[in-house]
Design a protein around this motif. Structure first.
Motif, mmCIF file in Angstrom:
data_model
loop_
_atom_site.group_PDB
_atom_site.id
_atom_site.type_symbol
_atom_site.label_atom_id
_atom_site.label_comp_id
_atom_site.label_asym_id
_atom_site.label_seq_id
_atom_site.Cartn_x
_atom_site.Cartn_y
_atom_site.Cartn_z
ATOM 1 N N TRP A 175 3.560 7.069 -1.391
ATOM 2 C CA TRP A 175 2.631 6.709 -0.316
ATOM 3 C C TRP A 175 2.555 5.188 -0.190
ATOM 4 N N LEU A 176 2.459 4.503 -1.342
ATOM 5 C CA LEU A 176 2.331 3.057 -1.347
ATOM 6 C C LEU A 176 3.610 2.376 -0.854
ATOM 7 N N LEU A 177 4.752 2.901 -1.276
ATOM 8 C CA LEU A 177 6.040 2.325 -0.878
ATOM 9 C C LEU A 177 6.168 2.190 0.631
ATOM 10 N N LYS A 178 5.629 3.170 1.365
ATOM 11 C CA LYS A 178 5.734 3.173 2.836
ATOM 12 C C LYS A 178 4.772 2.170 3.489
ATOM 13 N N ARG A 179 3.850 1.619 2.683
ATOM 14 C CA ARG A 179 2.778 0.810 3.273
ATOM 15 C C ARG A 179 2.773 -0.658 2.841
ATOM 16 N N ILE A 180 3.644 -1.026 1.919
ATOM 17 C CA ILE A 180 3.609 -2.417 1.441
ATOM 18 C C ILE A 180 4.648 -3.310 2.103
#
Length: 219
Positions: free
Chosen positions: A213-218
């Motif tokens: 989830w984080l990978l797609k948002r940073i």
């Protein structure tokens, strides 16, 4: 690496980027310390600048807390909301200090909390939304008593929450966490909510899900 020059003690893992790195700030749970969640650091993207913060209240014989949790025969278990609000505001100041002190992008700040650290992460994001972008909220809940009254007038359009809980959590009842999606939806805040068949902890599949989830948002 340890750095104690800012208002809250913390340890860091530097980014592979020399400037403008996405920032991830970790907030541990009640009775723990800054080393706890930092164990995730090596498994997270190398472009992240990671800070793991130590809560300000020292417990005996060891560990730290963001605010006191009292056990009273009449009241049962209750939280010191005044201390919690103080810690909420301390964290807000710390975010500003960190984004000035380190080579990070102040518009790409993610908070990651566990348990009491999650309760504070919710409160910081909903009180100071301009300071953060993403929130990873593990095994916690929204304590409305430490939120501002003007929620409906705030701009939360850029916020995004990943929320998860153990379905057999013996410390914070899963029913408390299940109220979170409704609360965030009412404020039109983007969010994802997951449950895992564990107690008060982070299952491996939980870690992989929030990491993706984080990978797609940073970026």
């Amino acid at each position: 690496m340890v750095n104690n020059s800012l208002s809250l003690k913390h340890i860091i893992r530097e980014s592979s980027l020399s400037e403008n790195a996405p920032l991830l700030i970790m907030f541990h749970g009640y009775g723990s310390d800054e080393n706890d969640l930092f164990s995730f650091a090596n498994e997270l993207p190398e472009e992240l600048f990671i800070i793991s913060v130590k809560a300000p209240y020292t417990m005996q014989p060891y560990g730290n807390a963001w605010y006191a949790i009292n056990f009273d025969a009449e009241k049962g278990k209750w939280s010191d909301n005044e201390q919690a609000i103080e810690s909420r505001d301390l964290i807000a100041v710390f975010i500003d200090e960190a984004t000035n002190a380190y080579p990070v992008n102040k518009h790409n700040v993610t908070l990651l909390g566990f348990s009491q650290g999650t309760i504070l992460s919710y409160a910081v994001a909903l009180t100071y939304p301009e300071k953060v972008k993403n929130i990873i909220a593990l095994s916690g809940y929204i304590n409305k008593d430490i939120l501002p009254e003007n929620l409906k007038t705030q701009d939360y359009s850029h916020l995004d929450f990943y929320c998860s809980h153990g379905s057999v959590d013996q410390v914070i009842p899963v029913d408390w966490a299940r109220q979170t999606p409704l609360f965030l939806s009412d404020l039109n805040i983007k969010h994802h909510y997951s449950e895992f068949p564990v107690g008060h902890g982070v299952a491996p599949q939980n870690f992989h899900e929030f990491k993706n989830w984080l990978l797609k948002r940073i970026s």
